[in-house]
Design a protein around this motif. Structure first.
Motif, PDB file in Angstrom:
ATOM      1  N   UNK A  63       1.187  -0.975  -0.015  1.00 10.45           N
ATOM      2  CA  UNK A  63       0.534  -0.157  -0.110  1.00 10.45           C
ATOM      3  C   UNK A  63       0.760   1.724  -0.405  1.00 10.45           C
ATOM      4  N   UNK A  64       2.030   0.996   0.528  1.00  7.62           N
ATOM      5  CA  UNK A  64       2.504   2.357   0.320  1.00  7.62           C
ATOM      6  C   UNK A  64       3.110   2.661  -0.430  1.00  7.62           C
ATOM      7  N   UNK A  65       3.623   1.713  -1.351  1.00  7.74           N
ATOM      8  CA  UNK A  65       4.079   1.130  -2.792  1.00  7.74           C
ATOM      9  C   UNK A  65       3.071   2.278  -2.864  1.00  7.74           C
ATOM     10  N   UNK A  66       1.688   2.055  -3.495  1.00  4.91           N
ATOM     11  CA  UNK A  66       0.531   2.114  -4.245  1.00  4.91           C
ATOM     12  C   UNK A  66       0.770   3.685  -3.699  1.00  4.91           C
ATOM     13  N   UNK A  67       0.718   4.471  -2.588  1.00  8.02           N
ATOM     14  CA  UNK A  67       0.313   5.994  -2.588  1.00  8.02           C
ATOM     15  C   UNK A  67       1.304   6.567  -2.988  1.00  8.02           C
ATOM     16  N   UNK A  68       3.016   5.524  -3.197  1.00  8.32           N
ATOM     17  CA  UNK A  68       3.593   6.688  -3.443  1.00  8.32           C
ATOM     18  C   UNK A  68       4.070   6.782  -4.803  1.00  8.32           C
ATOM     19  N   UNK A  69       3.769   6.242  -5.533  1.00 10.65           N
ATOM     20  CA  UNK A  69       3.868   6.227  -6.927  1.00 10.65           C
ATOM     21  C   UNK A  69       2.218   7.208  -7.519  1.00 10.65           C
ATOM     22  N   UNK A  70       1.168   6.984  -6.815  1.00 10.40           N
ATOM     23  CA  UNK A  70      -0.057   7.711  -6.938  1.00 10.40           C
ATOM     24  C   UNK A  70       0.385   9.676  -7.229  1.00 10.40           C
ATOM     25  N   UNK A 105      -9.003   6.846  -5.334  1.00  6.96           N
ATOM     26  CA  UNK A 105      -9.694   5.388  -5.352  1.00  6.96           C
ATOM     27  C   UNK A 105      -8.638   4.039  -4.892  1.00  6.96           C
ATOM     28  N   UNK A 106      -8.100   4.394  -6.253  1.00  8.10           N
ATOM     29  CA  UNK A 106      -6.428   2.853  -6.301  1.00  8.10           C
ATOM     30  C   UNK A 106      -6.097   2.759  -5.615  1.00  8.10           C
ATOM     31  N   UNK A 107      -5.452   4.551  -5.219  1.00  2.00           N
ATOM     32  CA  UNK A 107      -4.744   4.597  -3.870  1.00  2.00           C
ATOM     33  C   UNK A 107      -5.089   3.272  -2.792  1.00  2.00           C
ATOM     34  N   UNK A 108      -5.987   4.580  -2.723  1.00  2.69           N
ATOM     35  CA  UNK A 108      -6.894   3.918  -1.319  1.00  2.69           C
ATOM     36  C   UNK A 108      -7.354   2.391  -0.828  1.00  2.69           C
ATOM     37  N   UNK A 109      -7.996   2.015  -2.323  1.00  2.00           N
ATOM     38  CA  UNK A 109      -8.537   0.555  -2.241  1.00  2.00           C
ATOM     39  C   UNK A 109      -7.867  -0.877  -3.101  1.00  2.00           C
ATOM     40  N   UNK A 110      -6.571  -0.136  -3.481  1.00  3.71           N
ATOM     41  CA  UNK A 110      -5.837  -1.188  -3.857  1.00  3.71           C
ATOM     42  C   UNK A 110      -6.882  -2.093  -5.557  1.00  3.71           C
ATOM     43  N   UNK A 111      -8.287  -0.984  -6.226  1.00  4.06           N
ATOM     44  CA  UNK A 111      -8.815  -1.302  -7.014  1.00  4.06           C
ATOM     45  C   UNK A 111      -9.160  -0.501  -8.118  1.00  4.06           C
ATOM     46  N   UNK A 112      -9.043  -0.685  -8.955  1.00  4.92           N
ATOM     47  CA  UNK A 112      -9.474   0.346 -10.115  1.00  4.92           C
ATOM     48  C   UNK A 112     -11.298   0.759  -9.441  1.00  4.92           C
ATOM     49  N   UNK A 113     -10.887   1.746 -10.035  1.00  4.14           N
ATOM     50  CA  UNK A 113     -13.328   2.456  -9.973  1.00  4.14           C
ATOM     51  C   UNK A 113     -13.990   1.315 -10.830  1.00  4.14           C
ATOM     52  N   UNK A 114     -15.292   0.462 -10.228  1.00  8.76           N
ATOM     53  CA  UNK A 114     -15.553  -1.008 -10.967  1.00  8.76           C
ATOM     54  C   UNK A 114     -16.305  -0.345 -11.987  1.00  8.76           C
ATOM     55  N   UNK A 115     -16.600   1.017 -12.115  1.00  5.12           N
ATOM     56  CA  UNK A 115     -17.428   1.539 -13.200  1.00  5.12           C
ATOM     57  C   UNK A 115     -17.084   2.045 -14.269  1.00  5.12           C
ATOM     58  N   UNK A 116     -16.933   2.121 -16.010  1.00  5.82           N
ATOM     59  CA  UNK A 116     -17.052   2.379 -16.584  1.00  5.82           C
ATOM     60  C   UNK A 116     -16.887   4.109 -16.858  1.00  5.82           C
ATOM     61  N   UNK A 117     -15.857   5.097 -16.984  1.00  5.70           N
ATOM     62  CA  UNK A 117     -16.446   6.455 -17.746  1.00  5.70           C
ATOM     63  C   UNK A 117     -16.772   6.868 -18.995  1.00  5.70           C
TER      64      UNK A 117
END
Lengths: 240, 240
Positions: free
Chosen positions: B82-89, B212-224
């Protein structure tokens, strides 16, 4: 070095090569997308337009693939110094390429509108601009593949020519609009098409800065020339 | 945990807090820049325009600062999961904010041209659009500061309203151009101003996806939702 250590180093090097291949593949795909979009406008080729639009989700998927791979590399390999710089550059460059793809898609979409209008003037300026931009994009992707900082510097310098054509084109299109209101809708789309190409040129310049920095470890030692001066352009109607 | 280990963990946490502060500070600065640029256009405030343009190098410097800090964190801390995800975000979000700043600067520049023209029609649509975009930008920077995935989702959803106003505005401006050639230059700049605001809205949406991705670890589950349909807009002149 132990066999084990050597194996780890070797496979890390292979991963770095794979990352670079991912980025240059993505670059090649975006290059084709831009070429299709330019053909769509200049040759009124609606098949090319459809292909440029259809390519976009693939480009987006490649960007996500690069990001996933970068995160894995960072987590598992804990790279240092130059390797780390190259990996972070790859992540940023994939973002730039994704945007170039977006601009190409937008150009292709607008070409479909243009097909509904007769074009009473030659698109010479736009053709010239699209040639230069495609050339710069190709050069920077080659420079990226070969870690060539000198070539990156060349691309960086040649963006000024793209901006100059764009600024002239802006005034030309506004003048066509003033000549005949029937030109307004197609010329408004051409304004955005020209702006999209100018932005693609900017992204090639951004990538040039990233390649230079990744290879040299320091930023390009010159100030970036001013680009789009058309933001200040005043064109007066003959009625005024 | 040993004192030493505890010290290292504690200071890593402090560094993550510092990174988030850097990003929210950058966000605050960009928010002000956008507000100044909108005032420049809507209130014909040339001081605001100058301030929005002057703010840009500071925003660019902040982006470089974030990148340097991220590279240091990656090299020295070798963060995981998660730390890595937040840093890359954080790295990617700083790139998005830098671009928002660029668009604000471009809006401010064009406001200077607009001052040279009388505005024969109210800028109601643009005012409404600028309000919505500023609101979304503020919300996403708050969501970022608070790791609030639900709020990020709200911002992500509300970009559709921005796109709807933009598409209406595109047609409106083309119509003004057709009514009087003296409107063409100011309306061309207003077209780009509206497009810049639409792009700022898109970047807020991109940041929403990253938060959303940084917090949840998965993409928003809807189509843009589809955005700028104005790329397909055909407005016919009454002469046709």
């Amino acid at each position: 070095m132990s066999d084990m250590a050597e194996h780890i180093v070797k496979s890390f090097e292979q991963e770095l090569v794979r990352l670079r291949t991912q980025i240059t593949d993505m670059g090649g795909m975006v290059e084709r997308q831009v070429a299709l979009a330019c053909d769509a406008v200049l040759e009124r080729d609606s098949d090319a337009a459809a292909q440029a639009v259809e390519a976009d989700p693939k480009v987006d998927a490649l960007e996500r693939e690069v990001e996933q791979f970068v995160i894995r590399l960072l987590a598992l390999r804990q790279p240092m110094a130059q390797d780390l710089r190259h990996i972070v550059a790859a992540l940023k460059i994939s973002g730039e390429l994704e945007r170039v793809g977006d601009y190409a898609k937008n150009v292709a979409k607008r070409s479909i509108v243009l097909d509904q209008f007769s074009m009473p003037y030659p698109l010479t300026g736009l053709a010239h601009m699209s040639q230069l931009v495609q050339q710069n994009l190709k050069s920077i992707i080659d420079a990226l593949g070969e870690n060539d900082a000198d070539r990156a510097m060349e691309v960086w310098r040649s963006d000024e020519a793209v901006d100059a054509i764009y600024n002239a084109l802006f005034r030309e299109l506004i003048t066509y609009m003033m000549e005949d209101p029937r030109n307004i809708t197609p010329c408004a789309h051409l304004l955005f098409i020209a702006k999209n190409l100018e932005r693609i040129g900017d992204h090639a310049t951004n990538i040039a800065e990233m390649v230079y920095y990744a290879v040299k470890g320091e930023p390009i030692p010159e100030v970036r020339p001013k680009g789009d001066s058309s933001a200040y352009a005043v064109v007066r109607s003959p009625r005024e």
